[in-house]
Design a protein around this motif. Sequence first.
Motif, PDB file in Angstrom:
ATOM      1  N   GLY A  45       0.778  -1.223   0.000  1.00  0.00           N
ATOM      2  CA  GLY A  45       0.000   0.000   0.000  1.00  0.00           C
ATOM      3  C   GLY A  45       0.812   1.278   0.000  1.00  0.00           C
ATOM      4  N   LEU A  46       2.135   1.170   0.048  1.00  0.00           N
ATOM      5  CA  LEU A  46       2.976   2.369   0.081  1.00  0.00           C
ATOM      6  C   LEU A  46       2.999   3.090  -1.260  1.00  0.00           C
ATOM      7  N   ASP A  47       2.519   2.437  -2.322  1.00  0.00           N
ATOM      8  CA  ASP A  47       2.507   3.039  -3.651  1.00  0.00           C
ATOM      9  C   ASP A  47       1.138   3.650  -3.979  1.00  0.00           C
ATOM     10  N   SER A  48       0.278   3.835  -3.002  1.00  0.00           N
ATOM     11  CA  SER A  48      -1.065   4.413  -3.084  1.00  0.00           C
ATOM     12  C   SER A  48      -2.046   3.560  -3.881  1.00  0.00           C
ATOM     13  N   ALA A  49      -1.667   2.357  -4.242  1.00  0.00           N
ATOM     14  CA  ALA A  49      -2.604   1.434  -4.887  1.00  0.00           C
ATOM     15  C   ALA A  49      -3.377   0.679  -3.804  1.00  0.00           C
ATOM     16  N   SER A  50      -4.384  -0.081  -4.203  1.00  0.00           N
ATOM     17  CA  SER A  50      -5.282  -0.699  -3.226  1.00  0.00           C
ATOM     18  C   SER A  50      -4.775  -2.033  -2.683  1.00  0.00           C
ATOM     19  N   ILE A  51      -5.327  -2.371  -1.528  1.00  0.00           N
ATOM     20  CA  ILE A  51      -5.073  -3.639  -0.853  1.00  0.00           C
ATOM     21  C   ILE A  51      -6.436  -4.201  -0.459  1.00  0.00           C
ATOM     22  N   MET A  52      -6.605  -5.506  -0.585  1.00  0.00           N
ATOM     23  CA  MET A  52      -7.833  -6.145  -0.111  1.00  0.00           C
ATOM     24  C   MET A  52      -7.504  -7.046   1.063  1.00  0.00           C
ATOM     25  N   SER A  53      -8.252  -6.875   2.136  1.00  0.00           N
ATOM     26  CA  SER A  53      -8.104  -7.731   3.310  1.00  0.00           C
ATOM     27  C   SER A  53      -9.441  -8.362   3.642  1.00  0.00           C
ATOM     28  N   LEU A  54      -9.388  -9.595   4.102  1.00  0.00           N
ATOM     29  CA  LEU A  54     -10.576 -10.281   4.606  1.00  0.00           C
ATOM     30  C   LEU A  54     -10.485 -10.319   6.122  1.00  0.00           C
ATOM     31  N   TYR A  55     -11.550  -9.948   6.791  1.00  0.00           N
ATOM     32  CA  TYR A  55     -11.647 -10.014   8.241  1.00  0.00           C
ATOM     33  C   TYR A  55     -12.545 -11.206   8.559  1.00  0.00           C
ATOM     34  N   ILE A  56     -11.963 -12.226   9.175  1.00  0.00           N
ATOM     35  CA  ILE A  56     -12.667 -13.483   9.409  1.00  0.00           C
ATOM     36  C   ILE A  56     -12.853 -13.668  10.906  1.00  0.00           C
ATOM     37  N   THR A  57     -14.072 -13.943  11.331  1.00  0.00           N
ATOM     38  CA  THR A  57     -14.367 -14.132  12.749  1.00  0.00           C
ATOM     39  C   THR A  57     -15.331 -15.305  12.916  1.00  0.00           C
ATOM     40  N   SER A  58     -15.387 -15.839  14.136  1.00  0.00           N
ATOM     41  CA  SER A  58     -16.262 -16.973  14.406  1.00  0.00           C
ATOM     42  C   SER A  58     -16.573 -17.043  15.894  1.00  0.00           C
ATOM     43  N   THR A  59     -17.646 -17.719  16.217  1.00  0.00           N
ATOM     44  CA  THR A  59     -18.003 -17.942  17.624  1.00  0.00           C
ATOM     45  C   THR A  59     -17.346 -19.207  18.166  1.00  0.00           C
ATOM     46  N   VAL A  60     -16.603 -19.914  17.303  1.00  0.00           N
ATOM     47  CA  VAL A  60     -15.887 -21.130  17.699  1.00  0.00           C
ATOM     48  C   VAL A  60     -14.484 -21.109  17.075  1.00  0.00           C
ATOM     49  N   ASN A  61     -13.578 -21.887  17.624  1.00  0.00           N
ATOM     50  CA  ASN A  61     -12.262 -22.050  17.014  1.00  0.00           C
ATOM     51  C   ASN A  61     -12.419 -22.829  15.718  1.00  0.00           C
ATOM     52  N   THR A  62     -11.789 -22.352  14.661  1.00  0.00           N
ATOM     53  CA  THR A  62     -11.870 -23.056  13.386  1.00  0.00           C
ATOM     54  C   THR A  62     -10.696 -22.679  12.497  1.00  0.00           C
ATOM     55  N   SER A  63     -10.633 -23.301  11.342  1.00  0.00           N
ATOM     56  CA  SER A  63      -9.581 -23.006  10.372  1.00  0.00           C
ATOM     57  C   SER A  63     -10.150 -23.168   8.976  1.00  0.00           C
ATOM     58  N   GLY A  64      -9.367 -22.753   7.990  1.00  0.00           N
ATOM     59  CA  GLY A  64      -9.808 -22.873   6.615  1.00  0.00           C
ATOM     60  C   GLY A  64      -8.755 -22.372   5.659  1.00  0.00           C
ATOM     61  N   THR A  65      -9.172 -22.146   4.409  1.00  0.00           N
ATOM     62  CA  THR A  65      -8.249 -21.657   3.388  1.00  0.00           C
ATOM     63  C   THR A  65      -8.923 -20.600   2.524  1.00  0.00           C
ATOM     64  N   VAL A  66      -8.085 -19.721   1.986  1.00  0.00           N
ATOM     65  CA  VAL A  66      -8.496 -18.731   0.995  1.00  0.00           C
ATOM     66  C   VAL A  66      -7.724 -19.072  -0.274  1.00  0.00           C
ATOM     67  N   SER A  67      -8.438 -19.269  -1.384  1.00  0.00           N
ATOM     68  CA  SER A  67      -7.784 -19.606  -2.644  1.00  0.00           C
ATOM     69  C   SER A  67      -8.418 -18.790  -3.760  1.00  0.00           C
ATOM     70  N   ILE A  68      -7.867 -18.932  -4.961  1.00  0.00           N
ATOM     71  CA  ILE A  68      -8.401 -18.220  -6.120  1.00  0.00           C
ATOM     72  C   ILE A  68      -8.665 -19.233  -7.225  1.00  0.00           C
ATOM     73  N   ALA A  69      -9.713 -18.993  -7.988  1.00  0.00           N
ATOM     74  CA  ALA A  69     -10.159 -19.949  -9.007  1.00  0.00           C
ATOM     75  C   ALA A  69      -9.093 -20.266 -10.055  1.00  0.00           C
ATOM     76  N   ASP A  70      -8.279 -19.279 -10.444  1.00  0.00           N
ATOM     77  CA  ASP A  70      -7.282 -19.527 -11.494  1.00  0.00           C
ATOM     78  C   ASP A  70      -5.928 -19.997 -10.946  1.00  0.00           C
ATOM     79  N   ASN A  71      -5.848 -20.272  -9.662  1.00  0.00           N
ATOM     80  CA  ASN A  71      -4.622 -20.756  -9.006  1.00  0.00           C
ATOM     81  C   ASN A  71      -3.431 -19.823  -9.192  1.00  0.00           C
ATOM     82  N   SER A  72      -3.676 -18.514  -9.317  1.00  0.00           N
ATOM     83  CA  SER A  72      -2.566 -17.568  -9.498  1.00  0.00           C
ATOM     84  C   SER A  72      -1.814 -17.292  -8.195  1.00  0.00           C
TER      85      SER A  72
END
Length: 123
Positions: A45-72
Amino acid sequence: MRIITVLLLIFCCWLNAHSQNTTNSGTEFWTAYMDHNTGASNNRGLDSASIMSLYITSTVNTSGTVSIADNSFAPIPFTVSTNQVTIVTIPPAAFLSTSGMANKGVHIIALKPVAIYAHIYAS
């Protein structure tokens, strides 16, 4: 007047209260990193371009993955502690730089229900 008041109170106590029974929690989500400012940042973000963040919360302990359809980018594992927020920053490879159809869907899968909020921001 007393009879009307008593009848009104009985009637009010007899009614059932109803509330919303939907939630934004789930175990599978799709989103996209859409155009926001001047493209996706390659410099935290130091170059004034955008950043996307996901804020993930739950009422229980859990885990998972974030992936992209084109596997980039490789799947990003995450863990969430009960009632805490985990932040996952989406790589610039997920950015949709042109209009039209693209295979750039961001796919979030969790083992137990989570709520996810996306935030696209720039400096």
